[in-house]
Write an enzyme that holds these catalytic residues in place. Structure first.
Site: not given
Ligand SMILES: Cc1cc2nc3c(=O)[nH]c(=O)nc-3n(C[C@H](O)[C@H](O)[C@H](O)COP(=O)(O)OP(=O)(O)OC[C@H]3O[C@@H](n4cnc5c(N)ncnc54)[C@H](O)[C@@H]3O)c2cc1C
Ligand code: SF4
Lengths: 337, 708
Positions: B599, B672, B675
């Site tokens: 992160i 990612g 989403e």
């Protein structure tokens, strides 16, 4: 937007004179409904009369007249100010709750009390000029997009084949329950008083006419009589999201009690008809009765027995019953949780 | 997450935050282009047929009007150029309600909007195919090979013999992306070149599509899109409005601005399609899955196909010997569906994870336990090892943090006054990919003060891309964060992947990191010295007395990336409160536990995740675009009718990230988060509603009427 003339007025008589004889002139108050409709080409006024400078914003106790002891709410006062006024919070909490259940903080800061009563239906076919709508185009291609279309939000009482729209105001529902009257002025003739019960109308054959206000009439104030409902009242609004959505059903409920016996009851429903719907049958049934859940249910059943749902809104009948019972219970006990 | 002395992994605030909240960040239509004219689109009022006649006379004569463009006078465009959804004014044919049929250009926006109403159109109408409930019976195999029936074992046979099974159809409605910034463009021609200030998630994609459609070369098109007010997939592919703005500007020989209205958004820039998903699960009595079938029926446009991959989660989430994933699609007179946040996974996980909850209930088993029992050690769809998989940790840590033990196993057992309380859990996943991206880094030195500029044609959707790239560069160059400038969103910059499919952070951060490493290597080589401890680029600029230095890389995903199956994973926990009388649902608490690799910035990452969660709650409870099945028009055209959740709908939100170091996925281990935050959310809420009320709602959204 179509081009239009813009006129500013500073007193009541120049306001009423400016619109006299001009069917295509409109008063502009907060503009939160009128301007939206103009952008969508639904309302097509040739002239706007800006009435925001009239000194009609006061909220004051009534010291004489039939509503002595009641309150006068200026037509051009903001919804926010009405909802927060100490006299309204204290004596008419039902009205404060109803106003706060509507729209959003920003819109209530702009919206006026008079404009609120005259806001137009949120029927999506009315808002979309590509769709047929008898209310928007009374002389044009006949047809009601919603009658056989998507009518989940629409009326279950008092609709006609011409129009099945509902009146969207929350404030008006509380005002209907509280026996409000609307004071209006026009260029010709003296002040006129219209009871809220008679202010909005059912669509019948003329869905383009929302109210019994005559062309050119200006709302100056809304008056509420004194009552004994302040302690036991509740506005319940059921909607698809927790705020900022129009009512699926709303219930303004108020009780005056003597011990556990109902002395007077006031129930009005929103989201069910072309006007705020006073549940007179339910009210009558409750008067003199014990305030029990069984009686509340009976009253709700009797009132909803006349409902005529459309293809997509049958749920409003059951929801209406449950909501009436819940609103009465909360009004009675003050317990919302 | 945070390494010593590193700014990467720390919760720094957006470096463009002040610009945004003070209104100084220029979005597409904010560019102060001089002598601008305004375009307004007008649209068909039928869903199928042809334009018989179109009278633009009154509009042309209306005050201020410069041009009216329709299929009759529009220049010839290449309809195969990559613009999605057609509507390029190339023919009188109408394929959906609200298709663009022309535009008016005028001196002012108001004049253009007024004149657009004056255009009179007559149609020859044909029967519109707009009733999905009826047409879904005609659905057939998609043309897309990826959507062919995928079979492992024999799911149907296993289902027939199953001891325990769930077979149910789950419905999700059409949704719209509705970013706060509607699609908007300014087009300015300079000779043969056109600059398009345009809100684009894929800068180079927009450049190529615009060029191909306008029949010019990509180098003649420049896209400028530094800030984007949300996109959620609708600004990934480009739609007719982009190219039509360029056409309009050419026609009036002036710069032209075109912004869609909110009402126009419903039939201009795609949508998330309506799906019927049949999920069948078979299991033994101790909860081992023996079969999983996920059969999706949906719709696409008349000419073009798009089918969101609703079966994707079902392919990989659970160990199951017999699996069947199918798609059937029917063309309809509606605008082309498109990628919408968590395409296929958000909707597909609603079906799969609801079915898992139904199975757990049938087995009288805790739904977390059921999931743990079926945890796959490798990707069941292709046998590849996971680059990493955090489902178990997400579930276990989440259960602890959420207080899952307080959940009543039987539904309708937790009543508090007028309300029923319920807990729900659901898992989610989203693929993690790095895509090729280039980046250029430039260092400047004035005395001992060194600044760096990082440039690439990446897109920042408002999620914090500028910030994470500044953090990445700061650490890789040995500079403080405030010495870094990041320039994105311009096709003149080195080409980059789009901010789509959750590839942005890994593609861009790896490219920027590689460029900084390369720059340092080059400075070391240039110095001709041997260093015992590797110096930073910043140190080298000073010690080697370099004034300016620039380098560029074309970064690629690791060569062995496809040896692994690489995904982000999550577990979602929802607590709902349902009003017994009115059926109104409120999500009082929500927790998302996510394993998404490294992160880069926990603050912007949290915002991303809870943003996805909020949309997922909207999917569960409020959002639905409704088509009139007679005429194909949307009746939900404004935010008064299309209900995105309001503040009051959202209770306490918490996001936890699982620490992981997944270098098999890509060099930086960044996966990612764009989403995955929406995946599994609707199911967690629906499962909580079941736990609260005992009512299983399989048709979203869960509005009050469905709970009466
Ligand atoms: C997004 C949104 C959500 C909303 N949600 C709700 C809701 O949940 N509940 C709810 O009750 N309302 C809701 N509203 C409606 C809002 O309450 C009304 O728009 C507002 O009350 C109108 O007041 P105004 O002063 O802005 O009226 P305007 O728009 O200025 O006027 C409305 C009409 O009244 C006429 N008029 C105004 N004042 C006078 C007067 N003194 N005499 C004669 N005619 C007059 C005007 O000519 C015009 O025809 C919402 C509105 C929006 C935009
Ligand atoms: S219900 Fe009334 S407002 Fe709605 S379309 Fe029919 S006529 Fe128009």
């Amino acid at each position: 937007m179509r081009p239009f003339k813009f006129t500013t007025v500073s007193d009541i008589s120049s306001a009423t004179n400016s619109v006299a004889g001009k069917p295509n002139a409109r008063f502009l108050a907060g503009g939160t409904n009128l301007l939206d409709l103009m952008k969508e080409d639904v309302e097509r006024p040739e002239e706007l009369i800006d009435i925001t400078r009239l000194s009609l914003a006061q909220i004051k106790p009534l010291t004489d007249g039939v509503n002595k002891g009641g309150i006068s709410i200026g037509a051009l006062g903001k919804n926010t100010d009405a909802a927060n006024h100490p006299l309204i919070r204290q004596n008419y909490p039902l009205l404060a709750q109803a106003i706060l259940a509507g729209a959003s903080g920003q819109i209530r800061n702009m919206a006026t009390n008079g404009g609120n009563l005259l806001q137009r239906t949120r029927c999506p076919y009315f808002y979309d000029v590509a769709m047929p709508c008898n209310k928007r185009e009374p002389g044009g291609q006949p047809g009601c997009g919603a009658r056989e279309g998507i009518n989940r939000m629409h009326a279950i009482f008092g609709w006609s084949e011409k129009c099945v729209a509902v009146h969207p105001s929350d404030m008006a529902v509380a005002l209907a329950a509280l026996d409000a009257v609307v004071k209006v002025r026009s260029a010709s003739g003296p002040e006129r008083i219209i009871t809220l019960a008679d202010f909005h109308r059912l669509p019948e054959d003329r869905p383009e006419i929302d109210t019994n206000l005559s062309p050119g009439e200006l709302i100056t104030a809304i008056e509420l009589p004194k009552n004994r409902f302040a302690e036991k009242s509740y506005y319940l609004k059921v909607r698809d999201r927790s705020s900022y959505a129009f009512a699926l059903i709303s219930v303004a409920a108020a009780l005056e009690m003597d011990g556990n016996r109902v002395v007077q009851a006031r129930i009005a429903l929103g989201g069910v008809a072309h006007k705020p719907w006073r549940a007179l049958k339910a009210e009558q049934l409750l008067v003199g009765q014990e305030a029990t859940e069984a009686n509340f249910k009976r009253a709700a059943e009797v009132e909803m027995a006349d409902a005529k749902p459309l293809e997509h809104n049958a749920f409003k009948v059951e929801l209406g019953k449950r909501s009436i019972v819940r609103a009465l219970q909360v009004a009675l006990t003050g317990n919302r949780s | 997450m945070q390494e010593k002395n590193k700014v990467t992994g720390t919760p720094v605030s957006r470096i463009d935050g002040i610009l945004k909240v003070t209104g100084k960040a220029a979005y597409a239509t904010d560019y102060p282009v001089k002598n601008i004219a305004y375009a307004v689109l007008f649209k068909s009022t039928i869903a199928a047929g042809t334009i018989r006649s179109i009278d633009t006379g009154p509009a042309e004569k209306s005050p201020g009007v410069l041009a009216v463009i329709t299929h009759k006078n529009a220049p010839k465009l290449n309809v195969e150029g990559g613009i999605r959804g057609g509507a390029l004014l190339q023919s009188p044919k109408i394929e959906f309600h609200g298709q663009h049929i022309g535009l008016v250009v005028a001196e002012t926006y108001e004049q253009a909007r007024y004149a657009a109403r004056l255009v009179k159109v007559e149609y020859d109408q044909s029967k519109a195919r707009v009733d999905f409930e009826k047409l879904s019976k005609e659905a057939a195999l998609p043309k897309d090979k990826e959507k062919a029936d995928a079979k492992r074992g024999d799911a149907r046979a296993a289902l027939q013999n199953a001891e325990f099974k769930v077979e149910a159809v789950y419905g999700t409605p059409i949704e719209h992306h509705h970013p706060l910034e509607p699609h908007s463009t300014i087009a300015e021609w300079q000779g043969d070149n056109v600059v398009l200030y345009n809100s684009s998630q894929i800068v180079n994609g927009a450049q190529n599509a615009a060029a191909a459609t306008l029949n010019i070369k990509p180098e003649n098109v420049r896209i400028v899109s530094p800030y984007i007010g949300g996109g959620f997939g609708s600004k990934g592919g480009q739609w007719a409005n982009l190219v039509l703005t360029a056409v309009a500007a050419k026609a009036v020989n002036r710069p032209v601005k075109l912004a869609l209205t909110r009402q126009q958004m419903v039939n201009s820039v795609g949508l998330r399609q309506q799906n019927h998903q049949k999920v069948s699960l078979a299991a033994t009595k101790d909860g081992k899955l023996t079969a999983l079938a996920h059969e999706t029926t949906t719709h696409c446009a008349i000419e073009n196909e798009f089918v969101e991959p609703c079966g994707d989660c079902s392919k990989i989430m659970y160990e199951v010997p017999n699996s069947l994933i199918t798609y059937r699609v029917v063309p309809m007179n509606l605008i082309l569906p498109t990628y919408t946040r968590g395409p296929g996974k958000s909707t597909g996980s609603f079906a799969l994870e609801s079915a898992m909850d139904e199975l757990a209930h049938q087995l009288k088993m805790d739904p977390i336990e059921l999931r743990l029992k079926n945890e796959p050690t490798r990707d069941p769809s292709n046998g590849k090892p996971w680059s990493s998989r955090t489902t178990v940790q997400c579930l276990q840590e989440g259960a602890k943090a959420f207080g899952w033990e307080k959940r009543k196993a039987e539904p309708r057992q937790n009543q508090q006054g007028n309300f029923l309380i319920g807990y729900g859990v659901a898992c989610g996943t989203y693929p993690a990919h790095q895509r090729p991206s280039s980046a250029r880094v430039t260092l400047n030195r004035k005395g001992n003060a060194i600044t760096a500029r990082v440039e690439l044609a990446a897109a920042d959707l408002g999620t914090g891309t500028h910030t994470i790239l500044a953090q990445t560069a700061a650490d890789a160059l040995g500079l403080p964060l405030n010495q870094i400038t990041v320039k994105l969103g311009d096709s003149d910059l080195p080409p980059a992947a789009g901010s789509v499919g959750s590839v942005g952070a890994s593609s861009y951060a790896n490219a920027v990191h590689d460029a900084c490493v390369k720059l340092t290597d080059e400075l070391i080589a240039k110095s001709g010295k041997q260093f015992f401890v590797r110096p930073t680029a910043a140190q080298l600029m000073v010690s080697e007395n370099v004034a300016d230095y620039q380098t560029r890389v074309d970064a690629k995903p690791p060569a062995n990336a496809d040896q692994y199956s690489s995904h982000s994973f999550n577990a979602n926990f929802a607590e709902v409160r349902v009003d017994i009388a009115t059926g109104m649902v409120r999500v009082t608490r929500f927790l998302a536990v996510t394993g998404a690799g490294k992160i880069l910035n926990p603050k912007t990452a949290r915002s991303q995740i809870i943003g996805g969660n909020v949309w997922g709650i909207g999917m569960a409870l409020t959002e639905e675009s409704v088509v009139d099945p007679r005429w194909g028009n949307f009746v939900t055209r404004s935010f008064g009718d299309y209900h995105v959740p309001a503040n009051l709908d959202i209770g306490a939100m918490e996001a936890i990230f699982i620490r992981e170091d997944d270098r098999a996925s890509n060099a930086l281990g960044v996966k990612g988060i764009g989403e995955v935050g929406i995946v599994g959310v609707a199911a967690a809420v629906a499962n909580a509603v079941f736990n609260a009320t005992g009512k299983r709602i399989r048709e979203l959204p869960i509005t009050p009427d469905k709970l009466l």
